[in-house]
Design a protein around this motif. Structure first.
Motif, mmCIF file in Angstrom:
data_model
loop_
_atom_site.group_PDB
_atom_site.id
_atom_site.type_symbol
_atom_site.label_atom_id
_atom_site.label_comp_id
_atom_site.label_asym_id
_atom_site.label_seq_id
_atom_site.Cartn_x
_atom_site.Cartn_y
_atom_site.Cartn_z
ATOM 1 N N ARG A 214 -8.514 -2.649 -4.168
ATOM 2 C CA ARG A 214 -9.188 -1.712 -3.176
ATOM 3 C C ARG A 214 -9.061 -1.707 -1.849
ATOM 4 O O ARG A 214 -8.518 -1.402 -0.693
ATOM 5 C CB ARG A 214 -10.017 -0.030 -3.750
ATOM 6 C CG ARG A 214 -9.498 1.094 -3.404
ATOM 7 C CD ARG A 214 -10.210 1.582 -3.866
ATOM 8 N NE ARG A 214 -10.014 3.467 -3.834
ATOM 9 C CZ ARG A 214 -9.000 3.899 -4.016
ATOM 10 N NH1 ARG A 214 -8.037 3.761 -5.447
ATOM 11 N NH2 ARG A 214 -8.324 4.856 -3.448
ATOM 12 N N ASP A 215 -10.550 -2.484 -1.445
ATOM 13 C CA ASP A 215 -10.855 -3.161 -0.129
ATOM 14 C C ASP A 215 -9.461 -3.829 0.239
ATOM 15 O O ASP A 215 -9.365 -3.385 1.876
ATOM 16 C CB ASP A 215 -11.624 -4.251 -0.288
ATOM 17 C CG ASP A 215 -13.258 -3.400 -0.985
ATOM 18 O OD1 ASP A 215 -14.058 -1.875 -0.675
ATOM 19 O OD2 ASP A 215 -13.933 -4.261 -1.373
ATOM 20 N N GLU A 218 -7.197 -0.601 2.044
ATOM 21 C CA GLU A 218 -7.728 0.279 2.587
ATOM 22 C C GLU A 218 -7.285 -0.736 3.746
ATOM 23 O O GLU A 218 -7.421 0.143 4.832
ATOM 24 C CB GLU A 218 -8.951 0.541 2.618
ATOM 25 C CG GLU A 218 -9.188 1.745 1.719
ATOM 26 C CD GLU A 218 -10.514 1.865 0.738
ATOM 27 O OE1 GLU A 218 -11.369 1.610 0.839
ATOM 28 O OE2 GLU A 218 -10.423 3.064 0.055
ATOM 29 N N PRO A 228 -5.164 5.573 4.162
ATOM 30 C CA PRO A 228 -4.505 5.259 2.298
ATOM 31 C C PRO A 228 -4.014 5.930 1.431
ATOM 32 O O PRO A 228 -3.877 6.941 1.069
ATOM 33 C CB PRO A 228 -5.617 4.254 2.215
ATOM 34 C CG PRO A 228 -7.014 5.046 2.852
ATOM 35 C CD PRO A 228 -6.473 5.742 3.862
#
Ligand SMILES: NC(=O)c1ccc[n+]([C@@H]2O[C@H](COP(=O)([O-])OP(=O)(O)OC[C@H]3O[C@@H](n4cnc5c(N)ncnc54)[C@H](OP(=O)(O)O)[C@@H]3O)[C@@H](O)[C@H]2O)c1
Length: 318
Positions: A214-215, A218, A228
């Motif tokens: 997820r990081d 993003e 995002p």
């Protein structure tokens, strides 16, 4: 630092190329054993060697000459079971035997942090050679890195084209401390001189903090200046794909190979590339050592700016 005569395996691969540069920069004499072409690094010599043939390793490779060290960045390009046992295990054994006869005293091995929780054939093949190396009597450094930038760059193009970033679950099931080719190469090359890295298994990541898929998504959207957008697949979908291919693979052998690749995909979708705490059975970011300065997000920025190219390699999941 004492100049050493180094046999380098895997010098035509991503980490091997960077390691050849790092060794040459440190003043070592580098002889690459390659199966075709030549290591494209100024200052390094190349010899054509069939590492699967012990005679070729001795006669074409070491040629009766004295060497101080072996550094291996060699690995099966597919991770398929047969190839992994042939290269990650047997070819390394061939080199280890011939290396001892050539007077080699140190062996630096590029392995992988994922062998801590071995569920895949290639991990067992790597562990089997790690064990042979430890028992060999040579001074060893077994380097087990976390995830490479190329393995975390497969979605740059699709996101740039306006598509969502794909994740399993909510995108926080796994984490890693990505390490760049050059930072890993420097770490490997320094194992030759740094006594604190001798006779040790060395898990190693790049500069922290640990980041999740997820990081990564993003960061990519932020670099592109867009909000995002994620698309999520359930892990159960991977289980279905693995199950179906495994069942079909019992009838049609080519599908058995695809089933193993699907198992590799499921592994990386569900397991973190961090040090595993054997007591708790959990991955531990704080316990994962760091090296180097280059970050994945700087690399994303460079790829988006056209200053670097995302080489994905054969283990890419997306
Ligand atoms: N991807 C990741 O995120 C990650 C993370 C941690 C650890 N690792 C580990 O890092 C290693 C992969 O490094 P990499 O990405 O630099 O690999 P790579 O780019 O695929 O290079 C593999 C090297 O091994 C050589 N090789 C393969 N099969 C051979 C054979 N039959 N005979 C002679 N040489 C052979 C290749 O030679 P050719 O050029 O002739 O094919 C090449 O030089 C693997 O051990 C992997 O498990 C990967």
């Amino acid at each position: 630092m004492i100049r050493q005569r180094v046999c380098l395996l895997g010098a035509t691969g991503a980490i091997g190329r960077a390691t050849a540069r790092a060794l040459v920069q440190r003043g070592h004499e580098v002889v690459c054993f390659v199966r075709a072409g030549a290591a494209a690094v100024d200052g390094a010599a190349s010899r054509l060697v069939d590492v699967s043939d012990p005679v070729s390793v001795t006669t074409d490779g070491f040629q009766g000459e004295r060497f101080d060290s072996v550094v291996s960045c060699m690995a099966s390009r597919t991770g398929a079971p047969k190839d992994a046992w042939a290269i990650d295990h047997q070819a390394h054994l061939n080199v280890l035997t011939a290396a001892k006869a050539a007077g080699v005293r140190r062996f630096v091995l590029l392995s992988a942090i994922c062998v801590q929780r071995p569920l895949l054939a290639f991990q067992h093949a790597k562990l089997a050679f790690e064990s042979a190396l430890i028992q060999s009597g040579l001074t060893y450094s077994i380097v087990r890195p976390t995830a490479f930038f190329k393995s975390l760059s497969g979605q740059i193009e699709r996101v740039r084209k306006g598509r969502p970033f794909l994740v399993f679950g909510d995108g926080t099931l796994t984490a890693c401390k990505p390490i760049s080719d050059d930072d890993l190469a420097a770490y490997l090359a320094d194992c030759l001189d740094d006594e604190s890295r001798w006779n040790r298994i060395l898990p190693i990541g790049g500069p922290g903090p640990a980041i999740t898929p997820r990081d990564q998504g993003e960061a990519l959207f932020a670099l592109l200046g867009r909000p995002p957008r994620f698309s999520s697949a359930p892990v159960a979908l991977l289980d279905v794909i693995v199950g179906v291919l495994s069942a079909l693979g019992r009838i049609a052998p080519p599908l058995a190979a695809k089933a193993e690749l699907a198992r590799i995909g499921r592994y990386y979708g569900t397991q973190s590339m961090l040090v595993l705490n054997p007591t708790t059975g959990r991955y531990d970011a704080d316990a994962t050592p760091e090296t180097g300065t280059q970050t994945l997000f700087d690399y994303y920025r460079a790829v988006l700016a056209g200053e670097a190219s995302a080489e994905r390699g054969d283990h890419a999941v997306f």
